[in-house]
Design a protein around this motif. Sequence first.
Motif, PDB file in Angstrom:
ATOM      1  N   ARG A  65       0.837  -1.202   0.000  1.00 32.37           N
ATOM      2  CA  ARG A  65       0.000   0.000   0.000  1.00 32.37           C
ATOM      3  C   ARG A  65       0.863   1.240   0.000  1.00 32.37           C
ATOM      4  NH1 ARG A  65      -4.038  -2.640   3.304  1.00 32.37           N
ATOM      5  NH2 ARG A  65      -2.891  -2.029   5.176  1.00 32.37           N
ATOM      6  N   GLN A  66       1.814   1.194   0.862  1.00 28.57           N
ATOM      7  CA  GLN A  66       2.695   2.350   1.022  1.00 28.57           C
ATOM      8  C   GLN A  66       3.398   2.691  -0.290  1.00 28.57           C
ATOM      9  OE1 GLN A  66       2.394   3.706   4.122  1.00 28.57           O
ATOM     10  NE2 GLN A  66       3.477   5.410   3.119  1.00 28.57           N
ATOM     11  N   LEU A  67       3.949   1.647  -0.902  1.00 27.75           N
ATOM     12  CA  LEU A  67       4.661   1.865  -2.151  1.00 27.75           C
ATOM     13  C   LEU A  67       3.744   2.444  -3.215  1.00 27.75           C
ATOM     14  CD1 LEU A  67       6.832  -1.368  -2.157  1.00 27.75           C
ATOM     15  CD2 LEU A  67       7.742   0.947  -2.336  1.00 27.75           C
ATOM     16  N   ALA A  68       2.556   1.839  -3.262  1.00 25.94           N
ATOM     17  CA  ALA A  68       1.608   2.305  -4.277  1.00 25.94           C
ATOM     18  C   ALA A  68       1.264   3.755  -4.068  1.00 25.94           C
ATOM     19  CB  ALA A  68       0.358   1.418  -4.224  1.00 25.94           C
ATOM     20  N   GLU A  69       1.053   4.118  -2.810  1.00 27.78           N
ATOM     21  CA  GLU A  69       0.711   5.501  -2.495  1.00 27.78           C
ATOM     22  C   GLU A  69       1.795   6.436  -3.007  1.00 27.78           C
ATOM     23  OE1 GLU A  69      -1.056   6.724   0.924  1.00 27.78           O
ATOM     24  OE2 GLU A  69      -2.640   5.245   0.530  1.00 27.78           O
ATOM     25  N   ASN A  70       3.014   6.009  -2.836  1.00 25.26           N
ATOM     26  CA  ASN A  70       4.128   6.874  -3.256  1.00 25.26           C
ATOM     27  C   ASN A  70       4.223   7.011  -4.766  1.00 25.26           C
ATOM     28  OD1 ASN A  70       4.754   7.238  -0.603  1.00 25.26           O
ATOM     29  ND2 ASN A  70       6.350   5.687  -0.541  1.00 25.26           N
ATOM     30  N   LEU A  71       3.563   6.075  -5.462  1.00 23.86           N
ATOM     31  CA  LEU A  71       3.628   6.140  -6.918  1.00 23.86           C
ATOM     32  C   LEU A  71       2.462   6.876  -7.540  1.00 23.86           C
ATOM     33  CD1 LEU A  71       4.891   2.582  -7.893  1.00 23.86           C
ATOM     34  CD2 LEU A  71       6.097   4.737  -8.224  1.00 23.86           C
ATOM     35  N   ILE A  72       1.419   7.050  -6.708  1.00 22.10           N
ATOM     36  CA  ILE A  72       0.221   7.680  -7.270  1.00 22.10           C
ATOM     37  C   ILE A  72       0.577   9.017  -7.896  1.00 22.10           C
ATOM     38  CG2 ILE A  72      -2.070   8.593  -6.753  1.00 22.10           C
ATOM     39  CD1 ILE A  72      -2.100   5.666  -6.422  1.00 22.10           C
ATOM     40  N   GLY A  73       0.093   9.193  -9.078  1.00 21.94           N
ATOM     41  CA  GLY A  73       0.366  10.465  -9.747  1.00 21.94           C
ATOM     42  C   GLY A  73      -0.446  10.555 -11.020  1.00 21.94           C
ATOM     43  N   GLN A  74      -0.373  11.647 -11.610  1.00 24.82           N
ATOM     44  CA  GLN A  74      -1.179  11.845 -12.805  1.00 24.82           C
ATOM     45  C   GLN A  74      -0.692  10.947 -13.942  1.00 24.82           C
ATOM     46  OE1 GLN A  74      -1.198  15.830 -14.320  1.00 24.82           O
ATOM     47  NE2 GLN A  74      -3.123  15.492 -15.433  1.00 24.82           N
ATOM     48  N   ASP A  75      -1.669  10.391 -14.594  1.00 24.43           N
ATOM     49  CA  ASP A  75      -1.357   9.564 -15.759  1.00 24.43           C
ATOM     50  C   ASP A  75      -0.538   8.340 -15.433  1.00 24.43           C
ATOM     51  OD1 ASP A  75      -1.187  12.238 -18.203  1.00 24.43           O
ATOM     52  OD2 ASP A  75      -2.810  10.854 -17.665  1.00 24.43           O
ATOM     53  N   LEU A  76      -0.623   7.890 -14.283  1.00 30.41           N
ATOM     54  CA  LEU A  76       0.073   6.648 -13.959  1.00 30.41           C
ATOM     55  C   LEU A  76      -0.619   5.545 -14.717  1.00 30.41           C
ATOM     56  CD1 LEU A  76       2.130   4.963 -12.275  1.00 30.41           C
ATOM     57  CD2 LEU A  76       0.388   4.836 -10.490  1.00 30.41           C
ATOM     58  N   LYS A  77       0.181   4.830 -15.553  1.00 27.46           N
ATOM     59  CA  LYS A  77      -0.434   3.815 -16.380  1.00 27.46           C
ATOM     60  C   LYS A  77      -0.072   2.417 -15.924  1.00 27.46           C
ATOM     61  CE  LYS A  77      -2.616   4.495 -19.704  1.00 27.46           C
ATOM     62  NZ  LYS A  77      -2.322   4.997 -21.034  1.00 27.46           N
ATOM     63  N   HIS A  78       1.123   2.327 -15.407  1.00 27.80           N
ATOM     64  CA  HIS A  78       1.586   0.976 -15.106  1.00 27.80           C
ATOM     65  C   HIS A  78       2.619   1.023 -13.999  1.00 27.80           C
ATOM     66  CE1 HIS A  78       2.341  -3.231 -16.065  1.00 27.80           C
ATOM     67  NE2 HIS A  78       3.672  -2.972 -15.982  1.00 27.80           N
ATOM     68  N   VAL A  79       2.695  -0.071 -13.255  1.00 26.12           N
ATOM     69  CA  VAL A  79       3.713  -0.198 -12.216  1.00 26.12           C
ATOM     70  C   VAL A  79       4.492  -1.466 -12.469  1.00 26.12           C
ATOM     71  CG1 VAL A  79       4.099  -0.563  -9.742  1.00 26.12           C
ATOM     72  CG2 VAL A  79       2.407   1.111 -10.515  1.00 26.12           C
ATOM     73  N   LEU A  80       5.816  -1.321 -12.440  1.00 23.39           N
ATOM     74  CA  LEU A  80       6.665  -2.504 -12.541  1.00 23.39           C
ATOM     75  C   LEU A  80       7.223  -2.777 -11.145  1.00 23.39           C
ATOM     76  CD1 LEU A  80       7.715  -4.478 -14.676  1.00 23.39           C
ATOM     77  CD2 LEU A  80       9.711  -3.017 -14.977  1.00 23.39           C
ATOM     78  N   LEU A  81       7.080  -3.984 -10.711  1.00 25.61           N
ATOM     79  CA  LEU A  81       7.374  -4.313  -9.318  1.00 25.61           C
ATOM     80  C   LEU A  81       8.519  -5.315  -9.269  1.00 25.61           C
ATOM     81  CD1 LEU A  81       6.412  -4.139  -6.335  1.00 25.61           C
ATOM     82  CD2 LEU A  81       4.776  -5.898  -6.868  1.00 25.61           C
ATOM     83  N   LEU A  82       9.566  -4.989  -8.506  1.00 22.70           N
ATOM     84  CA  LEU A  82      10.638  -5.956  -8.295  1.00 22.70           C
ATOM     85  C   LEU A  82      10.775  -6.129  -6.790  1.00 22.70           C
ATOM     86  CD1 LEU A  82      13.215  -4.508 -10.889  1.00 22.70           C
ATOM     87  CD2 LEU A  82      11.777  -6.515 -11.150  1.00 22.70           C
TER      88      LEU A  82
END
Lengths: 890, 377
Positions: free
Chosen positions: B102-119
């Motif tokens: 959750r925390q990580l996702a929150e930090n990525l939230i932003g305009q036009d976020l289309k995709h997240v690559l997770l390692l």
Amino acid sequence: MSDIHPLLLRQLRRLPQLDLDSHPDLQRLVTVVGKTYEDFQTQHQFLSHTLETASEELTEANERLRQESESRIRDLSKLFEETLNEQPNIIFRCARHEDAFQVHLARGRRLIARLGWNHNRLEKETIAMLIEDPRHSIHFLRAWKGEEQRFEIDFWHANIVCEVILLPIRENHKVKEIMGVMADITRQKAAEDRLRHASDDLTRRAEELEKNRRVMLSMIEDLDQSRTRITQERDRANALADEAASANRAKSDFLATMSHEIRTPMNGVLGFAQLLQQTILSDQQQDFVSAIRTSAEALLRVINDVLDFSKIESGHMEIEDHPFCLQTSVDDALGTVSTAAAEKGIDLAARFEPNVPTSITGDSHRLRQVLVNLVGNAVKFTPHGEVRLEISANKPDATGEIELTFRISDSGIGIPADQIGKLFTPFHQQDSSTSRRFGGTGLGLAICRRLVELMGGTIRADSTPDVGSVFTFTLRTRKAEDLPDLIQPVPHPGLTGLAALILDTHGWSRSVLAELLERWGMSVRVASTVSEARSSLLEGPISTALVDQGSAETPEGIEFVRELAESGTPPLILCPPGDLVAERDRFGDAISGTVSKPLKVSPFFNLLIKKTAKDWVPTPEVQPAASPAEKEQFELRLLLAEDNPINRKLALAALAQIGCTPDIAVDGQEALDAAVRERYDIILMDVQMPGMDGLEATRRIREWEADHQVPPAKIIALTANALSGDRDLCLKAGMNDYLPKPIKIHSLRDMIRSNSRPDAAPFQETPESQATRTLRQLAQELTVEDAVTLAAEFNQDLEAQIDSIRHSLDLRNDEDARRHAHSLKGSSSIFGLEDLRHAAAAVEKACADRDLNLANQLMPDLQKVAQTASRELHDAVQALGVNTVIFPMS
Amino acid sequence: METLTTLWTPENGWDLDLQTGGDPRLILYFGNRKALGSGAIHELGERFPDALVCGCSTSGEIHGATVHDGAIVAALCTFHGTRVHAVSQQLPENFDSREVGRQLAENLIGQDLKHVLLLSDGIHVNGSALIEGFQQVLPPGVIASGGLAGDGSHFGETLVGLGDCIKSRQIVAIGFYGPHFDASFGACGGWEAFGPRRLITRSEGNTVFELDGQPALQLYKRYLGELASGLPATGLLFPLGLVRGDEPEQVVVRTILGIDEATQSVRFAGDMPEGTFSRLMKASAEQLIDGAAEAAEIARPIGDFTPSLALLVSCVGRRLVLGQRAEDELEAVLDNLPPSTPTLGFYSYGEVCPHHRTGSCALHNQTMTVILLGENV
């Protein structure tokens, strides 16, 4: 190449021409292929292993499942079987085979057992064999056809009723089996039966109830009618009760009035009969008057009985409660019958137990009345023998009340057993012959019983015919404070140790007297014959001798008396009161005195003390019938000239009371002779005498006196005629003075005093009231008892009489008031109550003049005078020595 | 978007002339754990200071249709309009995987976020929980894909790096922002369930203690037979498939991450809820290769989308089965991709990808996951 896969190796061998060494690429390929083979093999092995393992797992799982299943099935089966077997019904399956229904399955061991079937054999049976009643087979047949059945079977051999349900089981639309359930409904059936019975019962009861209801309705109607009737009856009863109450009131008014209205004229009759007797009457007239008196007295007794009885029955009898001397009442009661007893020679005496109090509270009049009645009866019905009165007392209870028992026994004719029960009922007589022989109203005993009961006691009678009777009654009372000077039955210092001798043939009175003397402390010797008496004298000297008249009048007795007199102990003679004077006459100095029998204890005691006591100073005594003047002795020579025996008796009694003993002359001639023969100080000369009357005799005496130069005697005329004209005649005849008859002692005394010798001791006398004098006179003419009774009744009625006058005045009924006043006037004169007579006369006059105002004004005075007069009368009674209290008007 | 792929070997270093790398904004690398410590990454960072340099350790590096061990493969990505932004999270002593996600996702939230690559770290993290955390925060339509770092077959420690920070117990998430960015995915396993359904009767998180009341480890040992001595690695031969009650067709395969003799338990890469039915799975090489081919099929873009990078995340368990033939599956994938698509990837301890193109993200095990990235021009 050794590590080449064997398969590849084999394959390569089949290509011998292949030269791997020269082709390294090929070698490389072979290696790769070989490796691949290895990989494949490994993988294959791996997969095989996996498969095997998987299979094993599967098998295991399968086996497990199978076992579980089987176990589960076994468990279920068991459960199912148990359930089926233990459930209370029978579940069965059957099917038709040929002609019979064969049981395939039957479960429900409980019911099976109760029906008496064999659990194990059931499935081999047919329905027909199990259910014996062939009627039920129809149900099975119907079920086999496909119809559900429900019916009941009564297994009577097992007392079980079952309900059976049959269900057809189909397969392919054909019934192949019947399933059935059999349930025990015995209890339900029983309940049904009970219910049905109860229902029938209820119906029956309902019908009964309906029937009862109708009955009730008609009963209610009846009740309503009854109630109406009862209300009417009750109203009537109330009216009757009112009537009865007013009748009762009328009765009591009547009683009050009658009591007064009857007694007054009766007294008048009696009184005037007496007076008439005092007048100059011919013998025949004298007889007539006697008869009138006797009849009047009898009538008065009857009236008294009837009035008493009415009073008691209507509840108006009041019992007084005052202290009085029991001793004296008893003595008086016996006194009334003493003469009759003496005439028949009956031994009569009263004995008191030591614990009986001398003074008690109660109604002395009523007690006396009862005693008089009973003792009188005893004497009346006893031709000879004795009459005993014994009085005893019990211990006082917590409240101080004691119960006295009076026992009157006689040796008379007795009462038959069948009469005893009716004895105390009114109007009973033993039998008509008895009433003829003995007279009486038949009310006496009834009145006695009522009075006794009113006084809180009981009365009974026992008797043996020809042997005697015993009447016993009880009284509830209390000890009262003793009147002063009452003689107690305890040793007296004046008598203690002295010896007395009693000579009396009458055992009873002898023993009573002996006991009395012993109580007073004397030592007593008794004798029934003269010789016995003489013997007892030998025992030692005696202080007192008491000889019964009966013994004294025998020749032996006379001599014995003289012996006693000569030896210094002149005896006392026991005799009836009527003979007191006669005996004195007879024996003169030979006797010490006379004592009345039956004994009057107090006077007897006084006499005894006077005659016998050793140096003991007597306290002033209450002398019966004695005035202080008796102490005085007149040294006078007296002559009494009186032809009428009664009058003579009266005069003698009067003279005796003042201590004079005159000579007697019965007519004028004798008087003359006596006067000539002797020198008399005073001559009492009756005027009317047969033959030579008193006037003539006086003249002759005066002539003789003149002739012989003798100092004249004082001649006092006794005359019934009180008219002034007569007086002149007497004086002209030569008489000094006159006394009207009936002789008043007072006047006689005065006369004698004034005509006695001048050196006579001055006459000390406490003035005696008119009332006392009159009463004394009456006492002599009648008896003390009667005089006292009359006086008592007068006093009782006095208030009522005054009330009657007042009442009439209130109603402005001058005629009635006058009548009452006149009546009062008359009766007061009988008793010598002059003031009262005057007052009554005044009221009478006022009423006659119709001056009601004046009459009313006179009433208070009348009241006051009446009070005084009644007290006077009371005192007069006391003066007579009668210790009965007659209550003065309040 | 343009991608250049390059290989680093200890002998030869980077095979690309780094001077001619262009101006990439994102450099993704996957390498042997030891190799990552050599400084090669640092070299990349120095050469391209404007680029985000992210990567992780592997159980095999994929470069085209070749599998390497002991090497590092990297992709240099140049975007036209798409921005990239990366965040990292160090796992503390006690952590909640979901919370971390959750925390990580929150930090990525932003305009036009289309995709997240997770390692992600491959040993300590509960992968499924981590992804759930991401799911809860990411806006609908934004997919997270990626994988759990590997460590050969050692199951010791894995490394994840962002810039110069290459550590174990680290998670890095890269967000792609821009209207033109697009991605497509495909994942397929090829594994086959066999045998009875087994109820997970006792488990805790991602550790299973009992299956059908029997100790879980016993079951594995039985099926592995001789190979049991190679546990936990050989456990990869029998991944456990979770049968979803609601989607009986969808069997989620779970890889063994470790065993515990003391508790006779087996630890998996994701949650193994109690009360879930499971089945043992097996596969032949052929099946796996066919599965890989299918994954590529699924990932095949629709429409005009031309992927600029094919990211292949396969599973260490597949490598065990495939053995020599691991490259066969790579070839199978490449056969189904547009030709000459730059292809990079690694053998991981877990793959993150949606089931279908528009399905929700899940952690996969024992699958070939194909992630195609590109920009629509």
